[in-house]
Scaffold this motif. Structure first.
Motif, mmCIF file in Angstrom:
data_model
loop_
_atom_site.group_PDB
_atom_site.id
_atom_site.type_symbol
_atom_site.label_atom_id
_atom_site.label_comp_id
_atom_site.label_asym_id
_atom_site.label_seq_id
_atom_site.Cartn_x
_atom_site.Cartn_y
_atom_site.Cartn_z
ATOM 1 N N ARG A 151 -11.321 5.572 113.556
ATOM 2 C CA ARG A 151 -11.346 4.197 114.077
ATOM 3 C C ARG A 151 -11.166 3.178 112.954
ATOM 4 O O ARG A 151 -10.578 2.106 113.158
ATOM 5 C CB ARG A 151 -12.661 3.927 114.813
ATOM 6 N N ARG A 152 -11.671 3.528 111.782
ATOM 7 C CA ARG A 152 -11.564 2.608 110.659
ATOM 8 C C ARG A 152 -10.247 2.746 109.908
ATOM 9 O O ARG A 152 -9.986 1.989 108.976
ATOM 10 C CB ARG A 152 -12.735 2.841 109.687
ATOM 11 N N ALA B 124 -12.753 -0.684 119.969
ATOM 12 C CA ALA B 124 -12.085 0.516 120.469
ATOM 13 C C ALA B 124 -10.590 0.475 120.223
ATOM 14 O O ALA B 124 -9.952 1.505 120.012
ATOM 15 C CB ALA B 124 -12.368 0.687 121.964
ATOM 16 N N GLN B 125 -9.976 -0.713 120.245
ATOM 17 C CA GLN B 125 -8.531 -0.796 120.074
ATOM 18 C C GLN B 125 -8.090 -0.397 118.674
ATOM 19 O O GLN B 125 -6.901 -0.228 118.419
ATOM 20 C CB GLN B 125 -8.027 -2.205 120.396
ATOM 21 N N ALA B 126 -9.040 -0.236 117.735
ATOM 22 C CA ALA B 126 -8.676 0.164 116.382
ATOM 23 C C ALA B 126 -8.312 1.641 116.307
ATOM 24 O O ALA B 126 -7.798 2.090 115.299
ATOM 25 C CB ALA B 126 -9.829 -0.131 115.425
ATOM 26 N N LEU B 127 -8.600 2.412 117.357
ATOM 27 C CA LEU B 127 -8.377 3.852 117.337
ATOM 28 C C LEU B 127 -6.937 4.193 117.720
ATOM 29 O O LEU B 127 -6.513 3.916 118.837
ATOM 30 C CB LEU B 127 -9.337 4.554 118.301
ATOM 31 N N PHE C 97 -14.765 10.654 113.993
ATOM 32 C CA PHE C 97 -14.284 9.668 114.962
ATOM 33 C C PHE C 97 -14.330 8.268 114.359
ATOM 34 O O PHE C 97 -13.388 7.478 114.479
ATOM 35 C CB PHE C 97 -15.139 9.754 116.224
ATOM 36 N N ASP C 98 -15.422 7.963 113.680
ATOM 37 C CA ASP C 98 -15.548 6.651 113.048
ATOM 38 C C ASP C 98 -14.515 6.485 111.933
ATOM 39 O O ASP C 98 -13.953 5.394 111.752
ATOM 40 C CB ASP C 98 -16.961 6.487 112.497
ATOM 41 N N VAL D 83 -17.253 -0.307 116.095
ATOM 42 C CA VAL D 83 -15.924 -0.747 115.688
ATOM 43 C C VAL D 83 -15.119 -0.971 116.959
ATOM 44 O O VAL D 83 -15.250 -0.201 117.906
ATOM 45 C CB VAL D 83 -15.236 0.324 114.805
#
Length: 288
Positions: A286-287, A22-25, A282-283, A20
């Motif tokens: 991020r999502r 990285a900027q989504a986190l 973590f995932d 996914v």
């Protein structure tokens, strides 16, 4: 030690969760972990002494997650043996006590993980203490399920129903104490496989495997419902742990069976399991 573990986890993460951007986190600065032994990590090196009776590892999933998120502060209030009452009450230990876990929350807390439920009304202990002892009565049957069935009612299912309300109330209190925080209710990994048996590792009667699997699913469903009812977010660990149960091949299992190990308690997460769960959380973050 934690930096090395997190570096290794980051390399292995692609094998656990899909990629996914990285900027989504989102950025989290003040993280607090609440939970029981599946959060604390008894026997997983290195064990902390604050207090020692909690059998809390410096390499449990909350420590690994804090390293991946690069938080400014991370407080681990989890303690082996904790149930939902220990959110608001001190937990008495063999030597001293652990403060009410909600005391770790602050107005500036912006991320909370809660891993509780399996110890309410001694659900977990009832299963692991009773089922192996009953196996010799009917190795191919389901003597443990029969033992906990009274007048046609599965009493452990009733416990899970009560636990759901306890957890809903607890999660609401977390949100009241930390109104800015994203609150994650973390589920439990599989202990028994979806099919097959491994009597030398999980000494349950063959017919009890499916019943215990149903209880695991029911508990995770209850956690998901409690999260929804409290305005929290459920992190599904049960689904991603498929193939990582105690019967899995060495190196693939996320939990220990009824085996003596230096790095994991019986029926509890092994180091690989903590890495797997931290990757799942973590995932999830991020999502969004």
């Amino acid at each position: 030690m934690r930096n090395a573990l997190c570096a290794g986890l980051a390399v292995a993460l692609a094998a656990v969760v899909p990629a996914v951007p990285a900027q989504a986190l989102p950025a989290y600065q003040n993280y607090v972990a609440l939970g029981d032994s599946f959060t604390a990590g008894p026997l997983i090196p290195e064990q902390r002494a604050d207090p020692a009776g909690c059998r809390r590892s410096s390499a449990n999933y909350s420590s690994l997650l804090a390293g991946l998120l690069v938080t400014r502060s991370a407080v681990d209030a989890s303690c082996s043996g904790a149930d939902t009452t220990h959110l608001t009450q001190p937990q008495e230990l063999a030597d001293g006590s652990n403060r009410p876990q909600l005391d770790a929350l602050r107005p500036e807390t912006d991320l909370v993980t809660v891993g509780l439920g399996v110890n309410d009304y001694n659900l977990f202990q009832r299963i692991v203490d009773t089922c192996p002892a009953l196996r010799p009565q009917h190795p191919t049957g389901a003597p443990c399920r029969a033992y906990f069935t009274v007048n046609g009612t599965d009493t452990l299912r009733g416990i899970i129903t009560q636990t759901e309300q306890n957890l809903t109330d607890g999660l609401r209190q977390v949100r009241e104490r930390a109104p800015r925080a994203k609150v994650l209710a973390v589920g439990y990994p599989r202990v028994v496989p979806s099919s097959g048996f491994c009597g030398s590792i999980l000494p349950f009667a063959d017919g009890d495997y499916a019943w215990v699997a149903e209880l695991e699913q029911a508990l995770n469903d209850a956690i998901a419902d409690a999260a929804a009812d409290s305005g929290s977010s459920y992190v599904d660990v049960h689904g991603p742990s498929l193939g990582h149960d105690a019967c899995a091949q060495p190196g693939s299992a996320w939990v220990n069976g009824d085996l003596s190990r230096d790095d994991a308690a019986r029926y509890h997460p092994v180091p690989a399991g903590m890495q797997g769960v931290s990757g799942v959380i973590f995932d999830h973050l991020r999502r969004g």
